[in-house]
Design an enzyme around this catalytic site. Structure first.
Site, PDB file in Angstrom:
ATOM      1  N   ASP A   8       0.181  -4.224  -3.936  1.00 48.46           N
ATOM      2  CA  ASP A   8       0.912  -5.042  -2.589  1.00 48.46           C
ATOM      3  C   ASP A   8       1.495  -4.233  -1.836  1.00 48.46           C
ATOM      4  O   ASP A   8       1.263  -3.339  -1.352  1.00 48.46           O
ATOM      5  CB  ASP A   8       2.851  -5.536  -3.614  1.00 48.46           C
ATOM      6  CG  ASP A   8       3.536  -6.322  -3.113  1.00 48.46           C
ATOM      7  OD1 ASP A   8       2.931  -7.229  -1.993  1.00 48.46           O
ATOM      8  OD2 ASP A   8       4.596  -5.733  -2.534  1.00 48.46           O
ATOM      9  N   ASP A  10       3.921  -4.359   0.967  1.00 44.81           N
ATOM     10  CA  ASP A  10       5.294  -4.290   1.487  1.00 44.81           C
ATOM     11  C   ASP A  10       5.891  -3.370   0.556  1.00 44.81           C
ATOM     12  O   ASP A  10       6.089  -4.249  -0.094  1.00 44.81           O
ATOM     13  CB  ASP A  10       5.858  -5.522   2.640  1.00 44.81           C
ATOM     14  CG  ASP A  10       5.278  -5.812   3.496  1.00 44.81           C
ATOM     15  OD1 ASP A  10       4.488  -5.349   3.986  1.00 44.81           O
ATOM     16  OD2 ASP A  10       5.623  -7.278   4.250  1.00 44.81           O
TER      17      ASP A  10
END
Length: 175
Positions: A8, A10
């Site tokens: 992922d 952020d």
């Protein structure tokens, strides 16, 4: 078939909701988390392909243009490469949070698409995220999962940072 590490963006690679930046809407707002680029370099050195899979609902909501998102991702590539790492591809879901698409995590569409494109064995790969939606997407795809953070999780492994998770991730991939 290939193994892969899916990250992922952020909260795993870069800061979000911090004192320096709320959301990354411009390249200059991209601040890598301590050790994140070095972690990606360690995965690269170990011979694994690294992919970023990220929800970018700000595009669908009109806060961010796709052209600007491409500039942000180019900056991410540059910062990682400065430390000797390589991100093979950044996949993103541009849809609004409640659009019902298959590409938005917790759905696994991005993972399935990358697996088809790059001949990836998802059952021998790892999904790393800082929200349970990331872990759910990884599990739906059949990946092993790693949670970054301190909250309760259904992930196989948990760590405080991507850098701290390097050896556990490499161990998962060696199983």
């Amino acid at each position: 078939m290939n193994q892969a590490i899916f990250l992922d963006r952020d909260g795993v690679i870069n800061e979000v909701l911090t004192s320096r930046v709320k959301f990354v809407n411009k390249p200059h707002q991209l601040y890598l988390l301590e050790g994140a680029a070095e972690a990606i370099a360690a995965f690269t050195d170990a011979g694994y392909d690294v992919y970023v899979v990220t929800n970018q609902g700000g595009v669908g909501l009109g806060f961010l243009k796709e052209r600007e998102l491409q500039r942000i991702h180019q900056r991410l590539h540059e910062l990682v490469e400065e430390k000797g790492g390589k991100v093979r591809e950044i996949s993103y879901c541009p849809h609004k949070p409640k659009a019902g698409c298959e590409c938005r995590k917790p759905n696994a569409g991005q993972l399935f698409d990358l697996a088809r494109k790059y001949d990836i064995d998802l059952h021998r790969s790892v999904m790393v995220g800082d929200h349970e939606r990331d872990i759910e997407a990884g599990k739906k795809a059949g990946c092993k999962t790693v949670f970054i953070g301190r909250e309760e999780t259904a992930a196989d492994i948990q760590a405080n940072s991507l850098f701290e998770a390097v050896n556990p991730i490499l161990s998962l991939l060696a199983e």
